[in-house]
Structures are given as structure tokens and as C-alpha cells.
Scaffold this active site. Structure first.
Site, short mmCIF file in Angstrom:
data_model
loop_
_atom_site.label_atom_id
_atom_site.label_comp_id
_atom_site.label_asym_id
_atom_site.label_seq_id
_atom_site.Cartn_x
_atom_site.Cartn_y
_atom_site.Cartn_z
N CYS A 2 0.82 -1.21 0.00
CA CYS A 2 0.00 0.00 0.00
C CYS A 2 0.86 1.27 0.00
O CYS A 2 1.97 1.28 0.52
CB CYS A 2 -0.87 0.03 1.25
SG CYS A 2 -1.84 -1.43 1.49
N TRP A 75 -3.00 -2.68 -1.39
CA TRP A 75 -2.59 -4.04 -1.73
C TRP A 75 -3.32 -4.91 -0.71
O TRP A 75 -3.02 -4.87 0.48
CB TRP A 75 -1.08 -4.15 -1.59
CG TRP A 75 -0.48 -5.44 -2.04
CD1 TRP A 75 -0.14 -5.80 -3.31
CD2 TRP A 75 -0.12 -6.56 -1.21
NE1 TRP A 75 0.40 -7.05 -3.33
CE2 TRP A 75 0.43 -7.54 -2.06
CE3 TRP A 75 -0.22 -6.83 0.15
CZ2 TRP A 75 0.87 -8.77 -1.60
CZ3 TRP A 75 0.24 -8.06 0.62
CH2 TRP A 75 0.78 -9.01 -0.25
N GLY A 102 -0.35 -1.10 6.66
CA GLY A 102 -0.04 -1.95 7.80
C GLY A 102 -1.19 -2.88 8.12
O GLY A 102 -2.12 -3.03 7.33
N GLU A 481 18.28 -17.08 -7.31
CA GLU A 481 17.86 -15.74 -7.73
C GLU A 481 17.35 -15.75 -9.18
O GLU A 481 16.34 -15.12 -9.49
CB GLU A 481 19.04 -14.76 -7.57
CG GLU A 481 18.78 -13.34 -8.03
CD GLU A 481 17.66 -12.63 -7.27
OE1 GLU A 481 17.11 -13.18 -6.30
OE2 GLU A 481 17.31 -11.51 -7.70
N LYS A 485 13.62 -14.58 -10.14
CA LYS A 485 13.43 -13.48 -11.10
C LYS A 485 12.46 -13.91 -12.19
O LYS A 485 11.53 -13.20 -12.53
CB LYS A 485 14.79 -13.13 -11.69
CG LYS A 485 15.11 -11.74 -11.98
CD LYS A 485 15.43 -10.81 -10.85
CE LYS A 485 14.59 -10.89 -9.62
NZ LYS A 485 14.98 -10.12 -8.52
N HIS A 504 17.95 -36.96 -6.58
CA HIS A 504 17.27 -37.44 -5.36
C HIS A 504 15.78 -37.18 -5.41
O HIS A 504 15.11 -37.17 -4.39
CB HIS A 504 17.90 -36.79 -4.12
CG HIS A 504 19.35 -37.16 -3.95
ND1 HIS A 504 19.75 -38.42 -3.63
CD2 HIS A 504 20.48 -36.44 -4.13
CE1 HIS A 504 21.08 -38.47 -3.59
NE2 HIS A 504 21.54 -37.27 -3.90
C1 F6R Z 1 12.42 -10.02 -5.68
C2 F6R Z 1 12.39 -9.02 -4.64
C3 F6R Z 1 12.01 -9.46 -3.27
C4 F6R Z 1 12.77 -8.66 -2.22
C5 F6R Z 1 12.25 -8.99 -0.82
C6 F6R Z 1 13.00 -8.24 0.24
O1 F6R Z 1 12.79 -9.46 -6.90
O2 F6R Z 1 12.63 -7.86 -4.87
O3 F6R Z 1 12.20 -10.82 -3.09
O4 F6R Z 1 14.13 -8.95 -2.33
O5 F6R Z 1 10.89 -8.68 -0.75
O6 F6R Z 1 12.84 -6.86 0.08
P1 F6R Z 1 13.83 -5.84 0.75
O7 F6R Z 1 15.18 -6.04 0.13
O8 F6R Z 1 13.25 -4.49 0.44
O9 F6R Z 1 13.85 -6.15 2.22
#
Ligand code: F6R
Length: 608
Positions: A2, A75, A102, A481, A485, A504
Site C-alpha cells: 500500500c 494491496w 499496515g 535468484e 526473477k 534425489h
Molecule cells: C524479488 C524481490 C524481493 C525482495 C524482498 C526483500 O525481486 O525484490 O524478493 O528482495 O521482498 O525486500 P527488501 O530487500 O526491500 O527487504
């Protein structure tokens, strides 16, 4: 997640609020709304879906007359995305109107309590509780009402509040959720994120827990939880507003991917002082670092994956046990950290609530805390003993790329810094790392030059249903990662596996045409990877391999090979990640996905 924006001035508020909300779109949302003080009443307008729906509904704000207002992008957490559940939420008598970031944890009990007093609710949200509760607490003095209401609320919140009787003011409070106040000339602002108001002012301050701001066009007054005035220090934001613009690129994500050479330079250079690495820690001393007997990294998502890459590097250079923990699990797992643990907290936004809670838990157990954060002055930065900033600039695309790369740089350097202090890393190793770091931006630029090659592969495989990423050691951490992505922006199911684990269980999923992306950049285990590629090939997989320049033998076993410049072992992940980011980006673009704002995701995850 949000977003909140508020404006008090002499100009029309609605267009300014809509524009601010537009800047917050990147955080992820499913509905939007605004409320404006207009001729003795609060006018609310909201719409499900994209902000464009709200702009259309209000004729870009022209339909709503008034110079004081609040806006929100929601959100969904409590109740589906819908008109009724979107913010702002009005009290049943129309006296109080609220936008909220929140979660109110005791909202069911409060709702029951208020219903028993005759209050009627229309939404499924926890936020409506707040507006009703404020109406319940209101006896003519908004400040008193807010103070009283806060006493009932459990959970986290950043609130923008309008009282019908005070058409000139916005009331703002926060707890465990960021709120920023911006100061202008004859107008003032509030927002959950500085990008929302950067066009109008660079002079900002952050509201601390327990503080309340009353914002009018001429003045902002801040009081603490006891009602005493607080003198806030105003910070000048140095971000270039253009950095938060697309600058001619189709998506923020590709712009941010291409910015990485510069980001790496900006993050590394200031920490190389007279040929030595200096992380600029202010509170954690060299003596403290000598006394540490283990390191624990906590983070979420991609930041957690940075921890996975860093773990073997920290182990090698510092000769200490290193654990990497998911922040969302940490607090509930009775963590083994104490005063001899160095906890490294990694977060782009500095606002991820799980990471923040993990930090608090570690601090309560006496651990030393250094955080690696991108957003200056964020909650995690403020709560840490020491902060190392990644100078990635504003990252707008929900899927992180350049902040991930900047975090890697900090972690390589921090590992060397600690290793040198503990005398487990040599001066020669430090020199080598510095040389690698100096040359890295140009090497990353070279890897980016091959983007058309990656785009071509994306065009062959963008309709895949399942993709497996495999690798060993650091390549496995990178596979995690690469897989995240791809799945988060293209919605293709993908998994990352330690290549040796395939046999496995998971190899049973590999069939004719399954795409396997095999990372073979970790030289000591390259031959093992070649065997794993043969295993999946013989079950019908199509294999894209990622290999170091010169490893021509990989081309004998894989269907396609993406070569990256041959590079030093420590900083190699910074090169290897580039094609994986590009692949995810091009696949998602070819599929026509909303690359910068993938469904269900948020940039700043401020709920548990
Ligand atoms: C994926 C991504 C998320 C953030 C995660 C942590 O592309 O951006 O997985 O890495 O939500 O966010 P931060 O780094 O802001 O704590």
C-alpha cells in the site's frame, strides 16, 4: 504494498494526490482512492484496479474541489480487492476518514466492541476499524482522539487522517510503518515513500514511532506520545528526481538492469580508501569484529539470495561459521544468536517487516547488528547499530536487480574487511579484490552487451511451462535468484536446485522439452555440472548453460551457451547474474506481462 500520499495547500489537492499515487504504483496495488475536504464535507472517490480507473472516474481529479486531501493505493490483506474494501475508509457518521498502511492485529475484537456500541461496518478491512474507532474517541479534539485511539490499536500502521471539522489539516501517525512529511512553500505533504512527493519538495523528515504530525498548508507541528512538541531535523533528499523516471526505456526493470555498472562503481568506490577496504562502520569497532565468533545473515527474497552467495565468501575470508536465515522464520525459530554474533541484515527498502522483526529479535538477544540497506533513513537503517548503504538509487521495478547487485558488492567488501581485521584474509587477497572491483563495472557492461543473445534465447523459450535452474556452490545461490526473477515477473513455474540434488527426486519431472538452465561458472565444480547436464539431456531436457568464456567443452553438452567474461572467483556472481536477469526480463516482456508491477507483488513488504 500500500502507498499513502497527503497534501495540504492552496492548489487543488486531487490532481496532486493522483500524481503522487502514480509515483507509488511501483509498490504494487490492486485499488486506489482519495479523500478531499470539500465544502464542509469529506468527498471520497475510489476505484478497483489500476490508478487509471480512478483518474478516469474523477477526470484526473478535476471533479473534486478542495485543497486538502489524502490518497491511497491498496494491496489487499483483509478482504478482496474491491470498491468497498479500498481506502480511504470513512466512519459511519462521515466525520473521520482514514488511509492506512499496515495491519491491525486486534481488529476483530475492536470491530465486535464497536458493533456492540451500534457502529455499522461496510467493508471487510481492518482499516475501517480505525476510522470508526476515531469517531468513537472523538469529542471535538482530533489530537486527543488520535491519542486515545492509538491506545486501542495493536499491530502496525501508518495513517493519514481527515476530520470533517478540521478542513485545513491532515493528521499523520505511524507505528512500524514508514511515514514521511515533506515541507513546501505554502503547502506541505505526507507520504509513505519519498518518491510520491519528490516532484514538489526535497525537504523531508520521517515520523518516529509515537509521534503525531498535524499538517496544514502553513505549518507542520509534531508531538511525541506525551503531547510534547518535537523539533524534527529536516533532511534534503539528494536523489535525482529523474532517477525515478523511465528515461525512454520501456520498463524500469531494463533501465535498472542497465544501470548496474554505474551502481557497482558508486557502491564500491567510496569504500576503497588508500588502497584498502574500509566499510565506514561507526559503532561496531575493529575490536568488536575480532570478538565475533559467528555470523548470521537475515533477509527475505532476493536479499536472502545475496546472503546465500555471500555465505561461502564470508566463510572463506573470515574463517567463521556463517548461517543465512529467512527473516520471516528467524524470530519464531529460537535463533542461536548472542553478543558474539554479528548479524548482517540485508534489505533494499529497509522497510520489510519480517526483516525488521528479525533485526529486533537479534538485537534483543544481544547480537551486533549491521544492516545493508538502499533507502536512506528507512526503518531498518534507523534501528541498526551500523548501516552500510548500497548506493543503487531509487529502485522502482518490483523485481530487484540493481539493488541485488549493489548488495553483492557490499557483502564481498564486508567479508574482506572483517577478514583483514581478523587476519584471516591476506593483504594480497585484499589487493586482488580491489582490482576485481575496479574492473567489474566494465566487465558487467560487457556482459550486458550480449543482451540480444539472451533476448534471442528468451524468444525460443518464453512459452515454457516449467523451468529448472541448477548449479553447485555459488552457482546454486545464483540459481535461486535466477529462478525467482523468472517466476515472479513471467509467471512461469520455475525451481532452483543444487545440481547434485536432482537425482534425489526432482529429475523425475524432467521430460522431453523441459527447459533447464545450468549454471557452470563456479570453476572448481564445472566438471560435475557437465555430468548433471548430461543427465538431464538424456531425459529430453533443453539446456541453456551459463559458462565462463573459454569453457568450450560446455557447448558439446548443452543446447545453448551464454558465455560471461572469465573472472575472479569472489566477484564472479556479479557477472553471472546479468544474463539471468535479462532472461527473466525478456521472457516476461515477450509474454506481455506487466514487468514492473507483477501481479500480487509489492515493492515494499510491510506486512508479516
Ligand atoms: C524479488 C524481490 C524481493 C525482495 C524482498 C526483500 O525481486 O525484490 O524478493 O528482495 O521482498 O525486500 P527488501 O530487500 O526491500 O527487504
Amino acid at each position: 504494498m500500500c502507498g499513502i500520499v497527503g497534501f495540504a495547500g492552496v492548489r487543488q489537492a486531487a490532481p496532486i494526490l493522483l500524481e503522487g499515487l502514480k509515483r507509488l504504483e511501483y509498490r504494487g496495488y490492486d485499488s486506489a482512492g482519495l479523500a478531499v475536504q470539500s465544502d464542509g464535507k469529506i468527498v471520497v472517490s475510489k476505484a478497483r484496479g489500476r490508478l487509471s480507473a480512478l483518474c478516469k472516474l474523477t477526470h484526473d481529479g478535476a471533479d473534486i474541489d478542495g485543497t486538502v486531501g489524502i490518497g491511497h493505493t491498496r494491496w489487499a490483506t483483509h478482504g478482496e480487492p474491491s470498491y468497498i474494501n479500498s481506502h480511504p475508509h470513512m466512519s459511519h457518521d462521515g466525520a473521520v476518514c482514514v488511509v492506512h498502511n499496515g495491519i491491525i492485529e486486534n481488529y476483530l475484537a475492536l470491530r465486535a466492541f464497536l458493533e456492540a456500541q451500534g457502529y455499522e461496518f461496510v467493508s471487510d478491512t481492518d482499516t475501517e476499524i480505525i476510522s470508526q474507532l476515531l469517531a468513537y474517541c472523538y469529542e471535538g479534539d482530533p489530537v486527543e482522539a488520535v491519542k486515545r485511539a492509538r491506545g486501542y490499536l495493536e499491530g502496525s500502521y501508518a495513517l493519514g487522517i481527515l476530520f470533517r471539522d478540521r478542513p485545513e489539516a491532515i493528521y499523520a501517525v505511524s507505528k512500524d510503518n514508514p511515514l514521511i512529511v515533506g515541507l513546501g512553500e505554502g503547502e506541505n505533504y505526507m507520504a509513505s515513500d519519498v518518491t510520491a512527493i519528490l516532484k514538489h519538495t526535497r525537504r523531508v523528515f520521517r515520523l518516529n514511532e509515537g509521534e503525531m504530525a498535524v499538517i496544514t498548508k502553513d505549518c507542520v507541528s509534531v508531538t511525541d506520545e506525551y503531547g510534547m512538541g518535537v523539533d524534527k531535523t529536516v533532511t534534503e533528499v539528494t536523489w535525482d528526481a529523474d532517477a525515478a523516471e523511465k528515461g525512454g526505456y520501456e520498463h524500469f526493470m531494463i533501465k535498472e538492469i542497465l544501470e548496474q555498472p554505474e551502481v557497482i562503481q558508486k557502491t564500491a568506490n567510496p569504500r576503497i580508501v588508500d588502497g584498502r577496504i574500509d566499510m565506514g562502520l561507526k559503532r561496531i569497532t575493529r575490536e568488536d569484529l575480532r570478538g565475533v565468533d559467528n555470523i548470521c545473515i537475515v533477509a527475505c527474497g532476493s536479499a536472502y539470495h545475496v546472503g546465500c552467495v555471500a555465505k561461502p565468501i564470508l566463510k572463506r575470508l573470515c574463517r567463521l561459521p556463517v548461517s543465512v536465515e529467512l527473516a520471516s522464520e528467524f524470530k519464531y525459530a529460537d535463533p542461536l544468536v548472542d553478543a558474539r554474533t554479528l548479524v548482517i541484515v540485508i534489505s533494499q527498502s529497509g522497510e520489510t517487516i519480517d526483516t525488521y522483526h528479525a533485526l529486533k529479535e537479534a538485537a534483543a538477544r544481544g547480537a551486533r547488528i549491521v544492516s545493508v540497506v538502499n533507502v536512506v533513513g528507512s526503518t531498518i537503517a534507523a534501528a541498526s547499530e551500523d548501516v552500510i548503504y548500497t548506493w543503487a538509487g531509487p529502485e522502482i521495478a518490483v523485481a530487484t536487480t540493481k539493488a541485488y547487485s549493489a548488495q553483492l558488492i557490499v557483502l564481498y567488501m564486508l567479508a574482506m574487511y572483517i577478514g583483514r581485521i581478523r587476519e584471516t584474509a591476506t593483504r594480497e587477497q585484499e589487493r586482488e579484490l580491489i582490482a576485481e572491483l575496479n574492473a567489474l563495472p566494465a566487465a558487467v557492461a560487457r556482459a550486458l552487451n550480449d543482451k540480444e543473445g539472451v533476448q534471442y534465447l528468451a524468444s525460443l523459450y518464453y512459452s515454457s511451462k516449467d523451468v529448472f535452474f541448477i548449479g553447485r556452490n555459488i552457482d546454486y545461490a545464483l540459481a535461486l535468484e535466477g529462478s525467482l526473477k523468472l517466476k515472479e515477473i513471467s509467471y512461469i513455474h520455475s525451481e532452483a536446485y543444487a545440481a547434485g540434488e536432482l537425482k534425489h527426486g526432482t529429475i523425475s519431472l524432467v521430460e522431453q522439452g523441459t527447459l533447464v538452465i545450468a549454471l557452470c561458472t563456479y570453476a572448481p565444480l564445472k566438471d560435475k555440472l557437465v555430468s548433471n547436464i548430461k543427465e538431464v539431456k538424456s531425459r529430453g531436457a533443453n539446456v541453456i548453460a551459463l559458462a565462463n568464456e573459454g569453457d568450450e567443452d560446455i557447448a558439446q553438452v548443452a543446447d545453448h551457451v551464454i558465455y560471461i567474461p572469465r573472472w575472479g572467483q569472489t566477484t564472479m556472481p556479479s557477472l553471472a547474474i546479468i544474463p539471468l536477469q535479462l532472461f527473466a526480463y525478456y521472457v516476461a516482456s515477450l509474454k506481455g506481462c506487466d514487468v514492473d508491477k507483477p501481479r500480487n507483488l509489492a515493492k515494499s513488504v510491510t506486512v508479516e
